[in-house]
Design an enzyme around this catalytic site. Structure first.
Site, PDB file in Angstrom:
ATOM      1  N   HIS A 155      52.599  29.696  42.154  1.00 29.73           N
ATOM      2  CA  HIS A 155      51.735  28.824  41.347  1.00 29.73           C
ATOM      3  C   HIS A 155      50.324  28.753  41.948  1.00 29.73           C
ATOM      4  O   HIS A 155      49.579  27.826  41.668  1.00 29.73           O
ATOM      5  CB  HIS A 155      52.307  27.412  41.208  1.00 29.73           C
ATOM      6  N   SER A 285      24.891  40.371  44.008  1.00 31.52           N
ATOM      7  CA  SER A 285      24.280  39.505  43.009  1.00 31.52           C
ATOM      8  C   SER A 285      22.777  39.691  43.063  1.00 31.52           C
ATOM      9  O   SER A 285      22.189  39.815  44.146  1.00 31.52           O
ATOM     10  CB  SER A 285      24.636  38.036  43.275  1.00 31.52           C
TER      11      SER A 285
END
Length: 484
Positions: A155, A285
């Protein structure tokens, strides 16, 4: 500038291998048509039709098209509005002795469908051999890191420890399933052969004066010349479009595997535990100079989604083929089939690039384990205390109180997990304090993970990559020679 003024699919212009892009090129398509016409004429001559040797010789000498012949074919198609007949005429201009017998008894799908089956077969070969190399590279990574403990996640929440190598075997096991699927799809492929306009072989029966055995022999011979083991026993004007759906199902399943691997790597990059390769001059970036974005894994996920969706095209096309065929399959297949193979090729090659340069950060992994392991070790601490004569319920209560206090330090105050420090300071745990280091050794929490990696690679991966084709692919880096 003309090359920059027209849309080009990035699948071929930016990403795909030269081999896969060439396989679905016009040059390969039309030269394959010419080979198929040569196979047909050869078989017809062998079975008694009056086809001169010169015709076959001229056809064989002009399989590849020159730029001038592409121009001739384009003019013919514009005039005739039929691509196959345009190329029949164009082939006849360079093989004049064969002009009268090219395409004899055949329908357009003799060349279009049989060529597509050849491309599917060779495309699967390219994917299989590339996938073999990817599996081999990831297996080396799994072997290297089979004993390196890492925090497991269920999870996406901290769970019991595993190892970096064991996690990689989960990826490899899915890739092995994809390898089996691709191999099975290739071995299942048949040939449409010489079936005529609605699959009844009526035109060939007329050519051979009603001799059914010669018609069957013709079908068998062109199939043999094309390198296929069998011809589909029945066909309409086309081979069943369910064949396309089955092949693209295998590719779509590969897409699902690739997306899972790419997603795992993107999450690991965020955790700073494992990263894909990042060149010295690469920019992550345009604004944030410090960033190291997992752009290769992101590309894998992006293209894998496209690969999974393309299967829907093939399913829908197979579902709407009325009776002996409708032409609404044509335009769709011209896009869906090449794109599926080009996309699959890119996904595998990108994952291979990632696998060959994966960077593992053991200290980051160790620090994350240290944050969570004390909680996971509580049961071991309780058992050790009981063995030393302690009371299980009292030990459980003491651990519960210290664990909640430590969790508060982590969650509320953002401090390090101090559970073990609290245990060391509590006299209740004096009987086992000398065991705490061994009780907290991460290697004691990974179960049989290292052994599982060894056994999996030995018993599953090695046999899957043992055949001659796989070994040749590994030795050659996955590059292959096409059959056409």
């Amino acid at each position: 500038m003309e090359a920059y003024s027209t849309y080009q699919t990035p699948l071929s212009s930016r990403y795909a291998s030269k081999e896969m892009a060439h396989l679905f090129s016009p040059a390969m398509r039309f030269s394959t048509w010419r080979k198929l016409w040569l196979y047909l004429a050869t078989a017809e001559k062998e079975l008694g039709l009056p086809i001169p040797d010169e015709a076959l010789e001229q056809m064989a000498a002009n399989i590849d098209l020159t730029p001038e012949q592409f121009d001739v074919a384009a003019l013919e198609e514009k005039k005739r509005r039929h691509d196959v007949m345009a190329h029949v005429h164009t082939f006849g201009t360079v093989a004049p002795a064969a002009a009268g017998i090219i395409h004899l008894g055949a329908t357009s799908c003799y060349v279009t469908d049989n060529a597509d089956l050849i491309f599917l077969k060779d495309g699967l070969t390219l994917l299989i051999r590339a996938l073999v190399v990817l599996i081999e590279r990831l297996s080396a990574f799994a072997e290297t890191n089979k004993s390196l403990p890492t925090l497991g996640f269920t999870h996406f929440q901290p769970a019991q420890l595993t190892t970096v190598g064991k996690r990689a075997t989960l990826w490899i096991q899915d890739l092995l399933a994809d390898l089996r699927n691709l191999r099975r799809a290739r071995s299942d492929l048949g040939f449409r052969g010489a079936k005529g306009t609605t699959g009844t072989q009526a035109s060939f029966l007329a050519l051979f004066d009603g001799d059914h055995e010669k018609v069957k022999a013709l079908d068998h011979r062109v199939t043999e010349l094309a390198g296929f083991e069998y011809t589909y026993p029945v066909a309409s004007q086309t081979y069943s479009r369910k064949v396309d759906a089955d092949v693209l199902a295998a590719l779509a399943s590969l897409g699902a595997t690739a997306h899972k691997i790419g997603t795992d790597l993107r999450l690991l990059a965020n955790l700073k535990e494992v990263e894909e390769p990042f060149e010295a001059s690469q920019i992550g970036s345009s604004a944030m100079a410090y960033k190291r974005n997992p752009m290769r894994s992101e590309r894998v996920c992006s293209l894998a989604r496209h690969l999974m969706i393309l299967h829907q095209d093939a399913l829908a096309t197979a579902a709407v083929q009325w009776f002996e065929r409708t032409l609404d399959d044509s335009a769709n297949r011209r896009i869906a089939l090449p794109e599926a193979f080009l996309t699959g090729d890119i996904v595998i090659s990108t994952l291979r690039n990632v696998a060959e340069g994966l960077v593992v950060y053991p200290e980051v992994i160790k620090r994350r384990i240290a944050q969570e392991l004390p909680f996971m070790a509580t049961e071991n601490v309780i058992m050790a205390l009981v063995k030393a004569g302690g009371d299980r319920q009292q030990a459980h209560e003491a651990i519960r109180v210290h664990s909640q206090a430590a969790a508060r330090e982590v969650k509320v105050h953002g401090r390090e997990n101090d559970l073990i420090a609290r245990i060391r300071e509590d006299a209740f745990f004096d009987p086992i304090k000398d065991q705490l280091n061994s009780l907290l050794d991460p290697s004691s929490f990974i179960g049989r993970a290292p052994e599982q990696v060894t056994e999996f690679l030995r018993d599953w991966v090695t046999p899957a990559l043992a055949d001659e084709e796989a070994q040749a692919a590994i030795a050659g880096g996955g590059r292959v020679e096409l059959s056409v």
